[in-house]
Design a protein around this motif. Structure first.
Motif, mmCIF file in Angstrom:
data_model
loop_
_atom_site.group_PDB
_atom_site.id
_atom_site.type_symbol
_atom_site.label_atom_id
_atom_site.label_comp_id
_atom_site.label_asym_id
_atom_site.label_seq_id
_atom_site.Cartn_x
_atom_site.Cartn_y
_atom_site.Cartn_z
ATOM 1 N N GLN A 142 0.831 -1.205 0.000
ATOM 2 C CA GLN A 142 0.000 0.000 0.000
ATOM 3 C C GLN A 142 0.867 1.257 0.000
ATOM 4 O O GLN A 142 0.569 2.226 -0.706
ATOM 5 N N CYS A 199 2.355 1.680 -3.415
ATOM 6 C CA CYS A 199 1.332 2.162 -4.348
ATOM 7 C C CYS A 199 1.218 3.680 -4.261
ATOM 8 O O CYS A 199 1.142 4.369 -5.284
ATOM 9 N N LEU A 250 0.682 5.829 5.730
ATOM 10 C CA LEU A 250 1.045 4.455 5.384
ATOM 11 C C LEU A 250 2.481 4.142 5.812
ATOM 12 O O LEU A 250 2.781 3.038 6.254
#
Length: 210
Positions: free
Chosen positions: A96, A99, A134
């Motif tokens: 994640q 990304c 994140l």
């Protein structure tokens, strides 16, 4: 990958190599989005200078995002440098984060092509906020009790876990500035350096007396 003679589990090593490659590709894509001007043969030098000046927002976006991605990679590198064991819990959150990092070149190009506009500035700042959150999650997992090396001091763990707060704080400041005057939203990102320096100072003071 080895760290002070310690060799992590093979799956952890593969994850680190893969992550480094993604960071490298993302940081390279930044300059690919800056297209060199093409002028007719024989154009006067003033035309070339004007064409380069027209790309100034793109260059600013490139350098800002280059060092932002570099800051994320540095935090990732330090966090996984403290890890000694692999866990499946790392895979999803790490992907994640990657990304979000890979999305940054698009957010940078979008903002640079529409310099001073509210929506592109918001998209860019929000991308950094999400990336920072994140990163915080990945760092916390990489320094969890069952993953971190036994010889890592508590101060190193705390510092690794709190560094990304500087990016999040700077991105939130940039987001706030965008709503006031989007032309100066990127200037708020300079505060990331100050926030991270403040965090280091607080952590060092916290452990100085121990």
């Amino acid at each position: 990958m080895s760290h002070n003679g310690h060799k992590p589990d093979h799956p952890l090593e593969r994850m680190i190599f893969f992550s480094d490659a993604v960071f490298a590709i993302a940081i390279t894509l930044l300059i690919i989005e800056v297209h060199p001007p093409h002028l007719p043969f024989g154009s006067p030098w003033q035309a070339y200078v004007a064409a380069l000046l027209a790309l100034l927002p793109n260059f600013v976006g490139f350098f800002v995002s280059f060092f932002v991605i570099g800051a994320f990679w540095t935090g990732h590198h330090r966090a996984f440098g403290l890890a000694g064991h692999y866990s499946d819990r790392l895979v999803g959150p790490n992907l994640q984060l990657l990304c979000a990092i890979v999305f940054l070149p698009f957010a940078t190009a979008f903002m640079s092509a529409n310099a001073g506009m509210l929506v592109p500035s918001i998209v860019y700042a929000l991308t950094l906020v999400v990336s920072g959150l994140l990163s915080l999650r990945v760092t916390r997992l990489a320094t969890a009790t069952d993953i971190v090396r036994d010889d890592v001091p508590s101060e190193a763990v705390t510092l690794a876990r709190t560094r990304s707060f500087g990016v999040v704080a700077g991105a939130l400041l940039s987001l706030g500035i965008a709503f006031v005057d989007a032309r100066f939203s990127q200037a708020g990102l300079l505060s990331i350096i100050a926030f991270q320096a403040l965090i280091r100072r607080i952590v060092h003071r916290r452990y100085a007396g121990r």
